[in-house]
Design an enzyme around this catalytic site. Structure first.
Site, short mmCIF file in Angstrom:
data_model
loop_
_atom_site.label_atom_id
_atom_site.label_comp_id
_atom_site.label_asym_id
_atom_site.label_seq_id
_atom_site.Cartn_x
_atom_site.Cartn_y
_atom_site.Cartn_z
N LYS A 1 5.63 -11.31 -18.40
CA LYS A 1 5.21 -10.07 -18.74
C LYS A 1 3.69 -10.00 -19.54
O LYS A 1 2.81 -9.44 -19.25
CB LYS A 1 6.18 -9.45 -20.02
CG LYS A 1 7.34 -8.81 -19.53
CD LYS A 1 7.18 -7.23 -18.86
CE LYS A 1 7.28 -7.63 -17.26
NZ LYS A 1 8.46 -7.82 -16.70
N CYS B 1 0.94 -1.19 0.00
CA CYS B 1 0.01 0.23 -0.11
C CYS B 1 0.82 1.27 0.04
O CYS B 1 2.09 1.31 0.48
CB CYS B 1 -0.84 0.00 1.21
SG CYS B 1 -1.69 -1.51 1.53
N GLU C 1 1.13 -10.89 -16.81
CA GLU C 1 0.67 -9.70 -15.93
C GLU C 1 -0.23 -8.64 -16.51
O GLU C 1 -1.07 -8.15 -15.94
CB GLU C 1 1.96 -8.94 -15.72
CG GLU C 1 2.91 -9.58 -14.55
CD GLU C 1 3.93 -8.52 -14.04
OE1 GLU C 1 3.95 -7.79 -13.15
OE2 GLU C 1 4.85 -8.43 -14.91
N GLU D 1 10.79 -14.51 -18.50
CA GLU D 1 10.48 -13.29 -18.56
C GLU D 1 9.43 -12.87 -19.45
O GLU D 1 8.54 -11.93 -18.97
CB GLU D 1 11.68 -12.30 -18.38
CG GLU D 1 11.59 -10.97 -18.34
CD GLU D 1 10.96 -10.10 -17.27
OE1 GLU D 1 10.78 -10.93 -16.57
OE2 GLU D 1 10.57 -9.19 -17.27
N TRP E 1 -3.66 -2.14 -1.23
CA TRP E 1 -3.65 -3.45 -2.14
C TRP E 1 -4.07 -4.61 -0.79
O TRP E 1 -3.38 -4.74 0.04
CB TRP E 1 -2.19 -3.75 -2.35
CG TRP E 1 -2.11 -5.05 -3.31
CD1 TRP E 1 -2.22 -5.26 -4.73
CD2 TRP E 1 -1.79 -6.10 -2.83
NE1 TRP E 1 -1.99 -6.31 -5.03
CE2 TRP E 1 -1.81 -7.05 -3.95
CE3 TRP E 1 -1.54 -7.03 -1.48
CZ2 TRP E 1 -1.80 -8.55 -3.69
CZ3 TRP E 1 -1.28 -8.26 -1.57
CH2 TRP E 1 -1.26 -9.04 -2.71
N ARG F 1 1.95 1.62 -5.90
CA ARG F 1 2.21 0.58 -5.14
C ARG F 1 0.86 -0.43 -4.82
O ARG F 1 1.04 -1.52 -4.37
CB ARG F 1 2.72 1.49 -3.80
CG ARG F 1 3.95 1.80 -4.11
CD ARG F 1 4.11 2.55 -2.77
NE ARG F 1 4.39 1.67 -1.40
CZ ARG F 1 5.58 1.30 -1.01
NH1 ARG F 1 6.71 1.89 -1.74
NH2 ARG F 1 5.73 0.63 -0.03
N LYS G 1 3.04 -2.90 -7.55
CA LYS G 1 4.45 -2.79 -7.97
C LYS G 1 5.50 -3.04 -6.94
O LYS G 1 6.51 -3.87 -7.22
CB LYS G 1 4.95 -1.07 -8.17
CG LYS G 1 6.34 -0.85 -8.83
CD LYS G 1 6.37 -1.35 -10.13
CE LYS G 1 7.89 -1.08 -10.76
NZ LYS G 1 7.91 -1.90 -12.07
N HIS H 1 9.12 -33.56 -23.07
CA HIS H 1 8.94 -34.35 -21.86
C HIS H 1 7.67 -34.25 -21.37
O HIS H 1 7.32 -34.68 -20.02
CB HIS H 1 10.18 -34.07 -20.93
CG HIS H 1 11.49 -34.33 -21.50
ND1 HIS H 1 11.94 -35.77 -21.72
CD2 HIS H 1 12.46 -33.63 -21.71
CE1 HIS H 1 13.04 -35.92 -22.01
NE2 HIS H 1 13.41 -34.37 -22.48
N ASN I 1 0.07 0.46 6.40
CA ASN I 1 0.61 -0.54 5.65
C ASN I 1 1.48 -1.48 6.41
O ASN I 1 2.02 -1.15 7.33
CB ASN I 1 1.71 0.24 4.82
CG ASN I 1 2.50 -0.31 3.52
OD1 ASN I 1 1.70 -1.37 3.31
ND2 ASN I 1 3.49 -0.05 2.84
N GLY I 2 1.27 -2.80 6.11
CA GLY I 2 1.72 -3.81 6.72
C GLY I 2 0.91 -4.88 7.11
O GLY I 2 -0.11 -4.77 6.58
C1 AGP Z 1 7.46 -7.65 -12.66
O1 AGP Z 1 6.92 -7.26 -13.86
C2 AGP Z 1 6.57 -7.87 -11.69
N1 AGP Z 1 5.94 -6.75 -11.47
C3 AGP Z 1 7.15 -8.65 -10.38
O2 AGP Z 1 7.55 -9.84 -10.86
C4 AGP Z 1 8.44 -8.07 -9.73
O3 AGP Z 1 9.63 -8.14 -10.74
C5 AGP Z 1 8.77 -8.81 -8.14
O4 AGP Z 1 7.62 -8.49 -7.60
C6 AGP Z 1 9.95 -8.17 -7.64
O5 AGP Z 1 10.00 -6.90 -7.46
P1 AGP Z 1 11.41 -6.20 -7.11
O6 AGP Z 1 12.21 -6.23 -8.40
O7 AGP Z 1 10.67 -4.68 -6.72
O8 AGP Z 1 11.67 -6.78 -5.63
#
Ligand code: AGP
Length: 606
Positions: A484, A2, A487, A480, A72, A27, A601, A503, A98-99
């Site tokens: 992407k 958050c 997400e 990766e 969040w 965030r 984020k 396999h 937050n937490g």
């Molecule tokens: C990446 O596109 C993601 N949003 C997510 O996997 C991110 O890389 C992961 O949460 C790690 O975040 P950080 O690099 O801030 O530690």
């Protein structure tokens, strides 16, 4: 997860809180709220993003102090009741948090037994009620917050507003909070760099800190009650603007920023004469490097994929065993730690709770951890105390792009530096440096003519699932690419080293199943081509990412050419078309590309 923003001063708080929350929105963005004090404390909250909350705000809310939050969800659904701020029964105490409060069930039960009516399902609300009860004891806001937090267990970045006291009390434990010191005003943020718009003087709150803020003073103490000094530091500016500029979305802007971000990352860190890397922040002498028994890298998501590429480069160039770990699994597996080994924690935000816990586990067992981090002064950067800043500039889109490239480059420079102290020649070192210096230009060249990306989008956008396959250094790049697309387009994606396809996963192929193959011109290219043929024979539609002029350039149904690149550096080019495919697919499906559903984020809960 958050975002928290707060203000106390002489200006109208509302526009400042809204501006601060906008900067923090990446965030978490399930719901948003602010509380502003103007005699009474008025609370405005709404499910949705900051703009949606802003649309319900009366035009001229007076009041020169307030607190705000973007959520969040962890405890309780995404509803207005569960959105922050939360008020005590009388409304005299209002909090944002937050937490996670681990013992919230016990605290809530005890409040209910005392006749308190809880309005939300959150773990946070209990804090507001307990502070009010404690305030009745001695009418001392700081003491009331302290006694409340002494009853709580868990993590918090907490801001408390009081109807009858002209202060904001803040507290931190396992969740970042920074105070920005202005002239006759104070700002509070859960993300230090967002304060740079308001002031360049900041005070970091450490774990177990409580601070009382007025417009002109900060009083800091520990949870136990010992007074602590207030250390003001100057906020370092990172390169790049956090605004959209000419772009429609942050994700596209950040994809296009990769060449410049890479230039910033390598600047001053390559010794062309000696063919060596020059990562000063590691503070490791060549003789120390020569004795390293093994390397371990930890991270989550995109950072994990960058770490996996780093692992392969370290083994290749430095001839040291290297292994990558998913940070969220690491400490729960009671890992054996060799204090002489090198440990790297890779993170864009520097706030990821899983990565932070893994770092603490390694440190507890006697070894040092080096951060490979983007956000300067972040929790992970401070916890490690040494390492490499990747200098990507602010990354706002939830889907990470330019941070990935810079993580890979930072780890490449490290592999080169260790390699030169152990196994590789000056000439080989110079060759890699030359290759690295070409990369920004090669990405620019590719971005000028990205090839048939929209044809690839047509193949994947309505697919049940999409495969991403590559071998060797392209296997983590395929992962990766899959992350992407998942997400931002919400399409199930599977990534495998291409040789593993036969396999089991090949059973999923049907007529027209799309597969993205990542095939740079390296020593495993021929093997990957076999997997292409096997997939085609079963009706798959192939999107091929290959080097321009390569003899395999017609193997796919859609063929996307990247410029020729040093085989060890190919991830920096092959990832870019996949970033673009994800971006354009999300747009074609009408998704919010910068704020994809359910994500945040920085993931500050375990
Ligand atoms: C990446 O596109 C993601 N949003 C997510 O996997 C991110 O890389 C992961 O949460 C790690 O975040 P950080 O690099 O801030 O530690």
């Amino acid at each position: 997860m958050c975002g928290i923003f707060g203000y106390i001063g002489s200006k109208r708080a509302t526009p400042i809180l809204v501006d601060g929350l906008r900067r923090l929105e990446y965030r978490g963005y399930d719901s948003t709220g602010i509380a502003v004090k103007n005699g009474e404390i008025s609370i405005f909250k709404k499910v949705g993003k900051v703009s949606e909350m802003q649309s319900i705000l009366p035009s001229n809310i007076q009041g020169t102090s307030g607190i705000g939050h973007t959520r969040w969800a962890t405890h309780g659904g995404v509803t207005e009741e569960n959105a922050h701020p939360h008020a005590s029964s009388s409304g005299d105490v209002v909090i944002v948090h937050n937490g996670i409060i681990n013992n919230s069930r016990i605290l809530r039960a005890s409040l209910v037994a005392q006749g308190v009516e809880l309005k939300s399902e959150t773990d946070s609300e209990a804090l507001a009620h307990i502070i009010e009860i404690e305030l009745a004891v001695d009418n001392n806001p700081e003491a009331a917050v302290r006694r409340t937090l002494q009853k709580a267990s868990g993590t918090w970045g907490l801001c408390v507003l009081f109807k009858n006291h002209d202060v904001i009390v803040v507290a931190a434990n396992g969740s970042t909070l920074e105070i920005g010191k202005g002239d006759g005003e104070m700002f509070i943020s859960s993300d230090g760099p967002t304060l740079s718009e308001f002031t360049d003087r900041v005070v970091h709150l450490h774990d177990d800190d409580i601070a009382v803020l007025t417009a002109t003073s900060i009083t800091r103490s520990s949870l136990k009650g010992d007074r602590k000094s207030v250390e003001v530091s100057v906020l370092e500016k990172s390169w790049g603007e956090a605004d959209l500029g000419e772009y429609e979305h942050y994700m596209l802007k950040e994809i296009h920023e990769q060449p410049d971000a890479l230039r910033h990352c390598i600047s001053g860190r390559l010794d062309r004469v000696r063919g060596n890397g020059r990562l000063g922040g590691l503070r490791l002498s060549p003789s120390a490097l020569a004795k390293v028994p093994h390397v371990r890298l930890i991270g989550c998501g995109t950072a994990l994929h960058a770490a996996e590429i780093g692992q392969l480069l370290i083994e290749k160039l430095a001839r040291i065993p290297a292994v990558t770990h998913i940070a969220s699994e690491f400490r729960h597996n009671d890992p054996v730690i060799n204090p002489n080994a090198l440990h790297f924690a890779v993170s864009q935000s520097g706030e990821t709770a899983d990565t932070l816990s893994a770092i603490k586990e390694i440190q507890l067992k006697g070894a040092q951890v080096y951060g490979v981090v983007n956000v300067v002064g972040s929790t992970i950067a401070r916890q490690c105390g040494q390492g490499v800043y990747i200098h990507s500039g602010p990354e706002q889109a939830v889907a990470s792009t330019k941070a990935f490239s810079n993580m890979v480059v930072a780890l490449t420079m490290f592999a080169l530096q260790v390699g030169r102290s152990r196994s590789i020649s000056k000439e080989k070192g110079k060759e890699i440096i030359h290759g690295l210096q070409q990369i920004p230009h090669l990405i620019e060249e590719y971005l000028e003519d990205v090839g048939p990306i929209m044809e690839a989008v047509e193949l994947v956008k309505d697919a049940k699932s999409v495969f991403f396959l590559g071998r060797g250094i392209s296997a983590p790049v395929a992962k990766e690419g899959a992350l992407k697309l998942m997400e931002v387009a919400y399409i199930p994606c599977l990534a495998y080293p291409a040789g593993e396809m036969k396999h089991g996963p090949i059973a999923l192929l049907e007529e027209g199943s799309p597969i993205i193959f990542v095939v740079p011109n390296d020593h495993v290219k021929e093997k990957t081509v076999s997997a292409i043929h096997e997939s085609k024979a079963r009706g798959a539609k192939i999107i091929l990412i290959h080097e321009e002029g390569d003899e395999i350039s017609e193997e796919g149904d859609v063929n996307i050419a990247i410029p020729k690149v040093h085989p060890l550096l190919s991830p920096l080019l092959t990832v870019v078309p996949m970033q673009l495919i994800a971006y354009h697919t999300a747009l074609a499906l009408g998704n919010d590309v910068d704020r994809p559903r359910n994500l945040a984020k920085s993931v500050t809960v375990e």
